[in-house]
Motif scaffolding. Structure first.
Motif, PDB file in Angstrom:
ATOM      1  N   VAL A 133      48.979  68.758 -27.831  1.00 51.97           N
ATOM      2  CA  VAL A 133      50.123  68.818 -26.921  1.00 51.97           C
ATOM      3  C   VAL A 133      51.398  68.237 -27.519  1.00 51.97           C
ATOM      4  O   VAL A 133      52.488  68.542 -27.040  1.00 51.97           O
ATOM      5  N   LEU A 134      51.285  67.406 -28.544  1.00 55.84           N
ATOM      6  CA  LEU A 134      52.451  66.777 -29.171  1.00 55.84           C
ATOM      7  C   LEU A 134      52.296  66.755 -30.678  1.00 55.84           C
ATOM      8  O   LEU A 134      51.189  66.600 -31.183  1.00 55.84           O
ATOM      9  N   GLN A 143      56.731  63.910 -23.158  1.00 56.53           N
ATOM     10  CA  GLN A 143      56.921  65.173 -22.439  1.00 56.53           C
ATOM     11  C   GLN A 143      58.122  65.092 -21.500  1.00 56.53           C
ATOM     12  O   GLN A 143      58.891  66.045 -21.393  1.00 56.53           O
ATOM     13  N   GLU A 169      53.062  61.165 -21.719  1.00 55.19           N
ATOM     14  CA  GLU A 169      53.895  61.463 -20.548  1.00 55.19           C
ATOM     15  C   GLU A 169      55.367  61.188 -20.830  1.00 55.19           C
ATOM     16  O   GLU A 169      56.241  61.966 -20.437  1.00 55.19           O
ATOM     17  N   TRP A 206      61.242  65.452 -23.547  1.00 55.34           N
ATOM     18  CA  TRP A 206      61.412  66.837 -23.969  1.00 55.34           C
ATOM     19  C   TRP A 206      61.998  67.666 -22.831  1.00 55.34           C
ATOM     20  O   TRP A 206      62.890  68.482 -23.034  1.00 55.34           O
ATOM     21  N   GLU A 207      61.512  67.440 -21.609  1.00 55.97           N
ATOM     22  CA  GLU A 207      62.013  68.179 -20.451  1.00 55.97           C
ATOM     23  C   GLU A 207      63.486  67.882 -20.186  1.00 55.97           C
ATOM     24  O   GLU A 207      64.198  68.702 -19.613  1.00 55.97           O
TER      25      GLU A 207
END
Length: 134
Positions: free
Chosen positions: A118-119, A87, A84, A90-91
């Motif tokens: 996912v990563l 992510q 989390e 990254w956002e």
């Protein structure tokens, strides 16, 4: 790493020993959270504090690292928290790189949970020049 439980008026508190997540810098100036010990429900708040400190020290660097090579264990809650955080970074236009050992329980946990779907996970050579003096 053992845990001791103290009970005080219907409240339980878990005290863990041996976990640390100090923040340093690598040779290129990027911040790194150097995780040692067990990452689990009890230690995730301290890990999150370390990640917060690392992100506050980006100083124009787009990348921060979480070095898990000295972590002895990680549970599902710890993995989820790191995913989390990566992510979210990254956002925001940055990158939180998770550096895992080549083998052992931490790497197995990431593999069983298929985190690489996912990563991208990184290994030793990704940290530029290794840790530098902070």
């Amino acid at each position: 790493m053992g845990a001791e439980t103290e009970t005080n008026d219907h409240l339980s508190r878990v005290e863990t020993t041996g976990f640390s997540a100090p923040v340093g810098r690598v040779a290129d100036g990027s911040p790194v959270v150097e995780v040692r010990g067990e990452v689990d429900l009890a230690t995730v708040p301290e890990l999150l504090r370390g990640i917060g400190v690392a992100c506050s020290r980006l100083d124009g660097q787009p990348v921060a690292y979480v070095d898990l090579r000295e972590a002895e264990f990680i549970d599902v809650y710890g993995v989820r928290t790191l995913v989390e955080q990566a992510q979210a970074m990254w956002e925001l236009g940055g990158e939180l790189r998770l550096v895992v050992p080549q083998g052992g329980p931490v790497t197995r946990a990431f593999g069983l949970l298929e985190v690489e779907r996912v990563l991208e996970l990184y290994h030793d050579t990704v940290i530029p020049g290794g840790p530098a003096d902070s």
